[in-house]
Design an enzyme around this catalytic site. Structure first.
Site, mmCIF file in Angstrom:
data_model
loop_
_atom_site.group_PDB
_atom_site.id
_atom_site.type_symbol
_atom_site.label_atom_id
_atom_site.label_comp_id
_atom_site.label_asym_id
_atom_site.label_seq_id
_atom_site.Cartn_x
_atom_site.Cartn_y
_atom_site.Cartn_z
ATOM 1 N N ASP A 6 0.862 -1.191 0.000
ATOM 2 C CA ASP A 6 0.000 0.000 0.000
ATOM 3 C C ASP A 6 0.889 1.229 0.000
ATOM 4 O OD1 ASP A 6 -2.239 1.652 0.079
ATOM 5 O OD2 ASP A 6 -2.446 1.546 2.244
ATOM 6 N N SER A 7 0.293 2.343 -0.417
ATOM 7 C CA SER A 7 1.014 3.619 -0.356
ATOM 8 C C SER A 7 1.281 4.004 1.099
ATOM 9 C CB SER A 7 0.176 4.709 -1.005
ATOM 10 O OG SER A 7 -1.022 4.863 -0.273
ATOM 11 N N TYR A 38 -0.577 8.632 -2.426
ATOM 12 C CA TYR A 38 -0.414 8.466 -3.866
ATOM 13 C C TYR A 38 -1.557 9.160 -4.614
ATOM 14 C CZ TYR A 38 3.130 4.689 -3.646
ATOM 15 O OH TYR A 38 4.264 3.945 -3.466
ATOM 16 N N GLY A 39 -2.696 9.287 -3.940
ATOM 17 C CA GLY A 39 -3.915 9.760 -4.606
ATOM 18 C C GLY A 39 -3.792 11.126 -5.243
ATOM 19 N N CYS A 69 -4.146 -1.468 -2.292
ATOM 20 C CA CYS A 69 -4.244 -0.023 -2.478
ATOM 21 C C CYS A 69 -5.040 0.182 -3.761
ATOM 22 C CB CYS A 69 -2.837 0.557 -2.629
ATOM 23 S SG CYS A 69 -2.812 2.308 -3.074
ATOM 24 N N ASN A 70 -6.167 0.854 -3.651
ATOM 25 C CA ASN A 70 -7.007 1.056 -4.841
ATOM 26 C C ASN A 70 -6.330 1.969 -5.847
ATOM 27 O OD1 ASN A 70 -9.880 -0.148 -4.266
ATOM 28 N ND2 ASN A 70 -9.067 0.652 -2.349
ATOM 29 N N THR A 71 -5.588 2.948 -5.337
ATOM 30 C CA THR A 71 -4.957 3.906 -6.234
ATOM 31 C C THR A 71 -3.925 3.199 -7.109
ATOM 32 O OG1 THR A 71 -5.301 5.523 -4.487
ATOM 33 C CG2 THR A 71 -3.836 6.165 -6.278
ATOM 34 N N GLU A 153 -3.613 8.921 7.850
ATOM 35 C CA GLU A 153 -2.180 8.603 8.032
ATOM 36 C C GLU A 153 -1.583 9.377 9.211
ATOM 37 O OE1 GLU A 153 0.550 6.780 6.431
ATOM 38 O OE2 GLU A 153 -1.074 5.521 5.702
ATOM 39 N N CYS A 187 -11.010 2.929 -0.971
ATOM 40 C CA CYS A 187 -9.646 3.240 -0.544
ATOM 41 C C CYS A 187 -9.439 2.466 0.745
ATOM 42 C CB CYS A 187 -9.495 4.740 -0.300
ATOM 43 S SG CYS A 187 -7.933 5.179 0.493
ATOM 44 N N THR A 188 -8.352 1.711 0.830
ATOM 45 C CA THR A 188 -8.195 0.818 1.988
ATOM 46 C C THR A 188 -8.036 1.590 3.298
ATOM 47 O OG1 THR A 188 -5.853 0.621 1.383
ATOM 48 C CG2 THR A 188 -7.309 -1.167 0.701
ATOM 49 N N HIS A 189 -7.645 2.854 3.208
ATOM 50 C CA HIS A 189 -7.558 3.655 4.437
ATOM 51 C C HIS A 189 -8.932 3.893 5.073
ATOM 52 C CE1 HIS A 189 -3.504 4.553 3.083
ATOM 53 N NE2 HIS A 189 -3.278 5.219 4.192
#
Ligand code: DGL
Length: 268
Positions: A6-7, A38-39, A69-71, A153, A187-189
């Protein structure tokens, strides 16, 4: 090993669900926290960063990498599979999380689907394309939520401002009165603010968080690919890396993972 990339630390929510359901497999996680989010970055940058992350995971023993990570899945996956892997690691595999999410969502939705995701994911239209491929009759509304990842984050997801920001994004998503019956947390976040999002979206709409969808799909993939599965170590060891070094990295990672973990520094 199975690698998760993931980012940042959002992908830890997927890695955790995976090791809860399939505890025997060894896993290795990398969060590119030094360069998150990253988005907000260009496609080229996301592609290069993702390749570097995947290479690190391969170099450290991963046979299969899940872009949790979807991005990265939206912007880099296809190019990695078509150009990068054949050249640099033809025997290894990289999978994303948008296609499995779309496969699951079309089974249940009758009307319109809403997507909350990063700016780069929304710009790529990956969710719209994958959903439409499977059911051209559904309408899809995507809303970019650029403020969520930096807040999460920072570990500030319980801050009251998060709810105000969520209200704004959600009212934008529903503004044209579309009959949205499912909202994808793309978005995994966002797993970290799922409670706020559920409350603000309200009853009567199905909110789809990816952990529960992705993990059974990974297991299905392993069953369908026994040659790959045989190469995976099964001692139940889990290692965690981040490109960032800071005093709070373990605290932050442990919060995302839902258990105390120790994060090692990755130099890409
Ligand atoms: N967890 C990443 C995702 O699923 C966050 C992307 C970002 O760094 O902006 O899209």
């Amino acid at each position: 090993m199975i690698g998760f990339f993931d980012s940042g630390f959002g992908g830890l929510t997927i890695a955790r669900k995976f090791s809860d359901i399939a505890p025997k497999y060894d896993t290795i996680f990398l969060g590119d926290n030094a360069r998150t989010p990253y988005g907000a970055r260009s496609e080229e940058t996301i592609y290069h960063y993702t390749c570097e992350g995947v290479q690190f995971l391969f170099d450290n023993g991963a046979e299969l990498v899940i872009l949790a990570c979807n991005t990265a899945s939206a912007v880099a996956l296809r190019r990695i599979q078509q150009e990068w892997l054949p050249k640099y690691a033809p025997d290894k595999r990289v999978l994303g999380i948008i296609i499995p999410t779309a496969e699951e969502v079309v089974l249940h939705t009758k009307g319109a689907v809403g997507v909350l995701a990063t700016s780069a994911t929304v710009r790529s239209r990956a969710f719209t394309n994958e959903l439409k491929k499977r059911n051209p009759d559904i309408s899809i509304f995507e809303e970019a939520c650029p403020l969520f990842v930096p807040i999460i984050e920072e570990g500030e997801h319980e801050w009251e401002g998060t709810r105000m920001i969520a209200k704004k994004y959600i009212s934008n998503l529903f503004k044209n009165g579309a009959k949205i019956d499912s909202v994808i947390l793309g978005c995994t976040h966002y797993a970290l603010i799922e409670k706020i999002l559920l409350e603000e979206i309200g009853a009567g709409v199905r909110v789809i968080s990816q952990g529960t969808i992705i993990v059974p799909k990974i297991i299905e993939y392993l069953v369908a690919h026994p040659d790959l599965e045989k190469k995976l170590a099964a001692r139940g060891n889990h290692t965690f890396f981040s490109t960032e070094q800071s005093d709070r990295i373990n605290t932050l990672a442990s919060r995302f993972y839902g258990a105390a973990i120790n994060v090692e520094l990755a130099v890409l």
